[in-house]
Design a protein around this motif. Structure first.
Motif, mmCIF file in Angstrom:
data_model
loop_
_atom_site.group_PDB
_atom_site.id
_atom_site.type_symbol
_atom_site.label_atom_id
_atom_site.label_comp_id
_atom_site.label_asym_id
_atom_site.label_seq_id
_atom_site.Cartn_x
_atom_site.Cartn_y
_atom_site.Cartn_z
ATOM 1 N N PHE A 183 0.810 -1.220 0.000
ATOM 2 C CA PHE A 183 0.000 0.000 0.000
ATOM 3 C C PHE A 183 0.848 1.276 0.000
ATOM 4 O O PHE A 183 0.414 2.325 0.477
ATOM 5 C CB PHE A 183 -0.961 0.008 1.190
ATOM 6 C CG PHE A 183 -1.761 -1.262 1.318
ATOM 7 C CD1 PHE A 183 -2.790 -1.530 0.423
ATOM 8 C CD2 PHE A 183 -1.478 -2.194 2.299
ATOM 9 C CE1 PHE A 183 -3.523 -2.716 0.519
ATOM 10 C CE2 PHE A 183 -2.204 -3.375 2.405
ATOM 11 C CZ PHE A 183 -3.223 -3.637 1.513
ATOM 12 N N GLY A 184 2.058 1.163 -0.526
ATOM 13 C CA GLY A 184 2.930 2.329 -0.626
ATOM 14 C C GLY A 184 3.585 2.742 0.680
ATOM 15 O O GLY A 184 4.203 3.812 0.742
ATOM 16 N N LYS A 185 3.503 1.930 1.711
ATOM 17 C CA LYS A 185 4.099 2.260 3.009
ATOM 18 C C LYS A 185 5.529 1.721 3.072
ATOM 19 O O LYS A 185 5.788 0.570 2.744
ATOM 20 C CB LYS A 185 3.263 1.687 4.151
ATOM 21 C CG LYS A 185 1.811 2.135 4.136
ATOM 22 C CD LYS A 185 1.686 3.660 4.160
ATOM 23 C CE LYS A 185 0.241 4.110 4.106
ATOM 24 N NZ LYS A 185 0.117 5.589 4.043
ATOM 25 N N ALA A 186 6.449 2.565 3.535
ATOM 26 C CA ALA A 186 7.873 2.226 3.476
ATOM 27 C C ALA A 186 8.395 1.513 4.720
ATOM 28 O O ALA A 186 9.247 0.639 4.621
ATOM 29 C CB ALA A 186 8.693 3.494 3.232
ATOM 30 N N THR A 187 7.900 1.870 5.888
ATOM 31 C CA THR A 187 8.471 1.315 7.121
ATOM 32 C C THR A 187 7.666 0.110 7.617
ATOM 33 O O THR A 187 6.451 0.005 7.354
ATOM 34 C CB THR A 187 8.496 2.370 8.240
ATOM 35 O OG1 THR A 187 7.140 2.664 8.645
ATOM 36 C CG2 THR A 187 9.180 3.649 7.759
ATOM 37 N N PRO A 188 8.304 -0.802 8.339
ATOM 38 C CA PRO A 188 7.583 -1.950 8.899
ATOM 39 C C PRO A 188 6.436 -1.530 9.809
ATOM 40 O O PRO A 188 5.393 -2.189 9.841
ATOM 41 C CB PRO A 188 8.669 -2.703 9.679
ATOM 42 C CG PRO A 188 9.954 -2.304 9.034
ATOM 43 C CD PRO A 188 9.754 -0.881 8.614
ATOM 44 N N GLU A 189 6.622 -0.448 10.530
ATOM 45 C CA GLU A 189 5.565 0.015 11.440
ATOM 46 C C GLU A 189 4.312 0.436 10.659
ATOM 47 O O GLU A 189 3.179 0.099 11.035
ATOM 48 C CB GLU A 189 6.070 1.180 12.291
ATOM 49 C CG GLU A 189 7.140 0.811 13.303
ATOM 50 C CD GLU A 189 8.529 0.670 12.676
ATOM 51 O OE1 GLU A 189 9.429 0.164 13.378
ATOM 52 O OE2 GLU A 189 8.713 1.052 11.497
#
Length: 357
Positions: A183-189
């Motif tokens: 979904f375009g999210k870069a960090t694991p969090e």
């Protein structure tokens, strides 16, 4: 005949000191007539059998009333991006997506997840039809959250929730097949936040492999490595393992079972179903025709070009016109109801739940 044992009680009154005595009879334990006990047990069993028969008759009548056919076909719809200006044949505009959902709701479909489908947990009201909504590639157009954890307007999940509010009983659930794009999210969090939100809202998260590489022509070790990497991607973010796999590009490995079960670098997977990229409605999980290594999906598209016969609008038209071929629920998740003449097609795994009428 039972025997009575006498019991006598002596009580001395405080006022007069006089002793009052009384005796009463008590049936000796263990002295009941064996014939009477057997007769009572037989009567109890007969009563239970009668209640069971009455219940079965009632459930059968209810299934017949709604023309239940839980051996019928189920549309599994495949979506990718939901964007204002489509650039590929897989893209849909928000309005096109909403229109299709509205149609499904009006035609008495109820969304279920891919996990519910392959495991036979199809718990929907009597007379309704299941539909599986699937989304590939974890695009930001499918889900993005604002600062309060609410899906942003125009995303597929937001549209699904809005349609569900307008049509009570239309469950806002779907299966999202994720890759490393997440979904375009870069960090694991951030990625964990997205998957957690989906899981907590009743959505299903499926494996689409980590890198979205075709599994066609690869060795068993290569296939297992790709699938296991996608499995690890998900379980490394949330404590929920995927139940199904959607093949990248719909390409099956040379041995189809490699996508269903395998292991690589300490990660094992054993799925309930592997989904293809398109073509036809899927078979009921209760039917002998159900094939877990190659479950077809239907691409969402209007009746144009190649989609004049083989995409969502065309197939929904066909299912509407051939309602006897469509899965119709009896409203009881514990039974598998169908017309009697279809009995030879019930798979052995679910035969104890059969309710022919």
């Amino acid at each position: 005949m039972s025997r009575l044992r006498g019991i006598c009680i002596v009580v001395t009154t405080a006022a007069t000191g006089a002793a009052l005595a009384g005796c009463m009879g008590q049936e000796e334990a263990g002295d009941k007539d064996p014939a009477a006990v057997a007769a009572a047990a037989k009567a109890s069993a007969a009563s239970a059998e009668a209640r069971k028969a009455a219940s079965t008759k009632s459930r059968t009548a209810a299934a017949a009333q709604v023309h239940a056919n839980e051996l019928g076909q189920i549309p599994v719809l495949m979506y990718h991006r939901v964007i204002d200006k489509p650039t590929t044949q897989d893209d849909r505009t928000p309005q096109q997506f909403r229109t299709e959902l509205e149609r499904l709701a009006k035609e008495n479909y109820v969304p279920i997840t891919a996990a519910e489908y392959v495991t036979g947990r199809i718990d929907i009201p009597a007379g309704r039809h299941p539909v599986v909504l699937t989304f590939d590639d974890s695009s930001p157009s499918q889900l993005d959250l604002d600062g309060m954890g609410t899906p942003k307007p125009g995303t597929a999940v937001a549209i699904l929730q809005d349609v569900a509010k307008r049509h009570p009983g239309f469950r806002p659930v779907a299966t999202l097949y994720v890759t490393r794009d997440m979904f375009g999210k870069a960090t694991p969090e951030e990625q964990a936040q997205m998957l957690t939100w989906l899981r907590d809202k009743g959505f299903d998260i499926g494996n689409h492999t980590k890198d979205h590489l075709s599994l066609g022509g690869k060795s068993q070790a290569q296939v297992a490595a790709e699938v296991a990497a996608g499995h690890r991607l998900i379980t490394g973010l949330i404590a929920s393992a995927p139940i199904t796999l959607a093949l990248p590009y719909g390409n099956q490995p040379s041995t189809k079972e490699w996508g269903l079960k395998g292991s690589s670098e300490g990660v094992s997977y054993d799925y309930g179903g592997v989904f293809l990229a398109g073509y036809t409605p899927a078979e009921s999980p209760f039917s002998k025709k159900f094939n877990p290594v190659g479950i077809p999906r239907i691409r969402s598209m209007d009746k144009t070009g190649d989609c004049a016969k083989f995409c969502s609008t065309a197939w929904l038209d066909w299912l509407q016109a051939h309602s006897d071929e469509r899965y119709t629920s009896d409203g009881d998740v514990k039974t598998v109801a169908f017309p009697k003449f279809k009995a030879p097609f019930v798979t052995k795994r679910f035969s104890d739940r059969s309710l022919p009428y």
